[in-house]
Design a protein around this motif. Structure first.
Motif, PDB file in Angstrom:
ATOM      1  N   SER A 190       0.844  -1.196   0.000  1.00 11.61           N
ATOM      2  CA  SER A 190       0.000   0.000   0.000  1.00 11.61           C
ATOM      3  C   SER A 190       0.882   1.251   0.000  1.00 11.61           C
ATOM      4  O   SER A 190       2.089   1.179  -0.199  1.00 11.61           O
ATOM      5  CB  SER A 190      -0.915  -0.008   1.225  1.00 11.61           C
ATOM      6  N   ASP A 191       0.272   2.387   0.274  1.00 14.41           N
ATOM      7  CA  ASP A 191       0.996   3.657   0.236  1.00 14.41           C
ATOM      8  C   ASP A 191       1.835   3.919   1.481  1.00 14.41           C
ATOM      9  O   ASP A 191       2.565   4.916   1.532  1.00 14.41           O
ATOM     10  CB  ASP A 191       0.006   4.819   0.057  1.00 14.41           C
ATOM     11  N   CYS A 192       1.720   3.050   2.487  1.00 10.18           N
ATOM     12  CA  CYS A 192       2.482   3.285   3.707  1.00 10.18           C
ATOM     13  C   CYS A 192       3.985   3.115   3.429  1.00 10.18           C
ATOM     14  O   CYS A 192       4.386   2.286   2.617  1.00 10.18           O
ATOM     15  CB  CYS A 192       2.036   2.342   4.824  1.00 10.18           C
ATOM     16  N   TYR A 193       4.785   3.917   4.115  1.00 13.87           N
ATOM     17  CA  TYR A 193       6.235   3.865   3.878  1.00 13.87           C
ATOM     18  C   TYR A 193       6.875   2.843   4.811  1.00 13.87           C
ATOM     19  O   TYR A 193       6.696   2.890   6.028  1.00 13.87           O
ATOM     20  CB  TYR A 193       6.887   5.223   4.097  1.00 13.87           C
ATOM     21  N   VAL A 194       7.615   1.942   4.215  1.00 13.67           N
ATOM     22  CA  VAL A 194       8.415   0.972   4.965  1.00 13.67           C
ATOM     23  C   VAL A 194       9.760   0.896   4.271  1.00 13.67           C
ATOM     24  O   VAL A 194       9.828   0.806   3.028  1.00 13.67           O
ATOM     25  CB  VAL A 194       7.751  -0.421   4.986  1.00 13.67           C
ATOM     26  N   SER A 195      10.839   0.934   5.029  1.00 10.17           N
ATOM     27  CA  SER A 195      12.158   0.867   4.416  1.00 10.17           C
ATOM     28  C   SER A 195      12.350  -0.464   3.694  1.00 10.17           C
ATOM     29  O   SER A 195      11.690  -1.462   4.015  1.00 10.17           O
ATOM     30  CB  SER A 195      13.247   1.038   5.478  1.00 10.17           C
ATOM     31  N   ARG A 196      13.244  -0.481   2.736  1.00 12.83           N
ATOM     32  CA  ARG A 196      13.494  -1.695   1.977  1.00 12.83           C
ATOM     33  C   ARG A 196      13.955  -2.833   2.878  1.00 12.83           C
ATOM     34  O   ARG A 196      13.575  -3.978   2.695  1.00 12.83           O
ATOM     35  CB  ARG A 196      14.553  -1.424   0.908  1.00 12.83           C
ATOM     36  N   GLU A 197      14.766  -2.500   3.883  1.00 10.41           N
ATOM     37  CA  GLU A 197      15.281  -3.516   4.794  1.00 10.41           C
ATOM     38  C   GLU A 197      14.168  -4.150   5.615  1.00 10.41           C
ATOM     39  O   GLU A 197      14.109  -5.377   5.779  1.00 10.41           O
ATOM     40  CB  GLU A 197      16.339  -2.916   5.725  1.00 10.41           C
ATOM     41  N   ILE A 202      10.243  -8.569   6.720  1.00 11.13           N
ATOM     42  CA  ILE A 202       8.862  -9.039   6.907  1.00 11.13           C
ATOM     43  C   ILE A 202       8.542 -10.137   5.898  1.00 11.13           C
ATOM     44  O   ILE A 202       7.992 -11.189   6.239  1.00 11.13           O
ATOM     45  CB  ILE A 202       7.866  -7.866   6.772  1.00 11.13           C
ATOM     46  N   GLU A 203       8.908  -9.909   4.640  1.00 15.11           N
ATOM     47  CA  GLU A 203       8.628 -10.906   3.613  1.00 15.11           C
ATOM     48  C   GLU A 203       9.367 -12.211   3.879  1.00 15.11           C
ATOM     49  O   GLU A 203       8.826 -13.305   3.695  1.00 15.11           O
ATOM     50  CB  GLU A 203       9.007 -10.367   2.234  1.00 15.11           C
ATOM     51  N   ASP A 204      10.620 -12.096   4.331  1.00 19.44           N
ATOM     52  CA  ASP A 204      11.434 -13.288   4.585  1.00 19.44           C
ATOM     53  C   ASP A 204      10.890 -14.140   5.726  1.00 19.44           C
ATOM     54  O   ASP A 204      11.200 -15.340   5.805  1.00 19.44           O
ATOM     55  CB  ASP A 204      12.879 -12.895   4.898  1.00 19.44           C
ATOM     56  N   THR A 205      10.099 -13.532   6.618  1.00 22.51           N
ATOM     57  CA  THR A 205       9.604 -14.270   7.783  1.00 22.51           C
ATOM     58  C   THR A 205       8.132 -14.667   7.665  1.00 22.51           C
ATOM     59  O   THR A 205       7.579 -15.246   8.601  1.00 22.51           O
ATOM     60  CB  THR A 205       9.793 -13.442   9.073  1.00 22.51           C
ATOM     61  N   LEU A 206       7.514 -14.412   6.509  1.00 22.66           N
ATOM     62  CA  LEU A 206       6.119 -14.808   6.327  1.00 22.66           C
ATOM     63  C   LEU A 206       5.972 -16.324   6.444  1.00 22.66           C
ATOM     64  O   LEU A 206       6.736 -17.078   5.842  1.00 22.66           O
ATOM     65  CB  LEU A 206       5.611 -14.358   4.955  1.00 22.66           C
ATOM     66  N   LEU A 207       4.992 -16.771   7.214  1.00 22.12           N
ATOM     67  CA  LEU A 207       4.659 -18.178   7.399  1.00 22.12           C
ATOM     68  C   LEU A 207       5.809 -19.007   7.958  1.00 22.12           C
ATOM     69  O   LEU A 207       5.854 -20.219   7.773  1.00 22.12           O
ATOM     70  CB  LEU A 207       4.158 -18.810   6.092  1.00 22.12           C
ATOM     71  N   LEU A 208       6.743 -18.362   8.637  1.00 22.53           N
ATOM     72  CA  LEU A 208       7.803 -19.108   9.304  1.00 22.53           C
ATOM     73  C   LEU A 208       7.364 -19.511  10.703  1.00 22.53           C
ATOM     74  O   LEU A 208       6.578 -18.807  11.344  1.00 22.53           O
ATOM     75  CB  LEU A 208       9.073 -18.250   9.421  1.00 22.53           C
ATOM     76  N   PRO A 209       7.870 -20.640  11.230  1.00 24.99           N
ATOM     77  CA  PRO A 209       7.626 -20.981  12.635  1.00 24.99           C
ATOM     78  C   PRO A 209       8.224 -19.904  13.537  1.00 24.99           C
ATOM     79  O   PRO A 209       9.205 -19.248  13.190  1.00 24.99           O
ATOM     80  CB  PRO A 209       8.363 -22.317  12.814  1.00 24.99           C
ATOM     81  N   MET A 210       7.629 -19.714  14.714  1.00 27.85           N
ATOM     82  CA  MET A 210       8.083 -18.677  15.624  1.00 27.85           C
ATOM     83  C   MET A 210       9.564 -18.837  15.968  1.00 27.85           C
ATOM     84  O   MET A 210      10.298 -17.846  16.069  1.00 27.85           O
ATOM     85  CB  MET A 210       7.253 -18.707  16.905  1.00 27.85           C
ATOM     86  N   ALA A 211      10.020 -20.073  16.136  1.00 29.90           N
ATOM     87  CA  ALA A 211      11.425 -20.299  16.471  1.00 29.90           C
ATOM     88  C   ALA A 211      12.343 -19.768  15.375  1.00 29.90           C
ATOM     89  O   ALA A 211      13.411 -19.204  15.663  1.00 29.90           O
ATOM     90  CB  ALA A 211      11.686 -21.786  16.690  1.00 29.90           C
TER      91      ALA A 211
END
Length: 219
Positions: A190-197, A202-211
């Protein structure tokens, strides 16, 4: 899901691959789950549109993932025949033959197991002009055993197709979990600003186990 997604070596985004196997597990078809939730692929498309298009086209470029999808379809169609929810074998045979051909190249041990299962069928080179009545007679006696052998081979060689037997409450929780991840991705786009890092983390941790998420945060 996480362990399985790590065993396939493809060039697609890891998060999209995890979504694929999440859907495969949640939508597993069996006598204990004859009405699984409808598969949702929109999140895969948002994360990796190229991968999504190849899945929709059934492209062989999906390699291991495409094989797993064919195996899941074969088991689904065999289960429907066992439960009397389908009365014609064409879909099951077609998926089996395609899976067998692909497995002989990608996973020879599985390919041999599928070839053995194929040879058990009456008239294994059966086509649309074959003897459907002969197949139905054979299936009444051997269908359950054959489907169990197929399930065992898929679990042994591909680590998918486990009979999880999710109840309605668990299916609701899985749906909420999926929707929460989809909402998170929508927010990133969306239009919200989030840094590339931060976006990448966030994308790298999608659907990962909590550990695994905690490991990433502690790295």
């Amino acid at each position: 899901m996480y362990g399985k997604s790590n065993t396939v070596h493809v060039r697609y985004k890891s998060a999209a691959v995890r979504v694929f196997y999440f859907n495969l597990a949640r939508n597993h078809y069996s006598q204990h789950n004859p009405t699984p939730p409808q598969p949702e692929s929109d999140l895969i498309g948002v994360l990796d549109c190229h991968f999504h298009h190849l899945l929709l086209l059934g492209s062989s470029q999906t390699q291991d993932i495409g094989l797993d999808e064919l195996l899941s379809l074969t088991f689904e169609q065999a289960s429907k025949l066992v439960l009397g929810l389908a009365d014609r074998p064409y879909a099951m045979r077609g998926a089996l033959f395609l899976a067998c051909d692909r497995a002989l190249n990608l996973d020879p041990r599985l390919g041999k197991a599928l070839q053995d299962l194929k040879q058990q069928l009456p008239n294994p080179d059966f086509n649309l002009d074959g003897d459907e009545w002969q197949f139905k007679q054979w299936w009444q006696t051997h269908g359950i055993s054959w489907t169990e052998q197929l399930s065992a081979a898929i679990i042994k060689y591909r680590q998918i197709g486990y009979p999880w037997q999710f109840n309605s409450q668990q299916n609701k929780l899985l749906k909420h979990y999926y929707d929460a991840n989809r909402l998170l991705v929508d927010c990133l786009n969306s239009d919200c600003y989030v840094s590339r890092e931060v976006r990448q983390e966030i994308e790298d941790t999608l659907l990962l186990p909590m550990a695994e998420i905690e490991k990433c945060q502690g790295a």
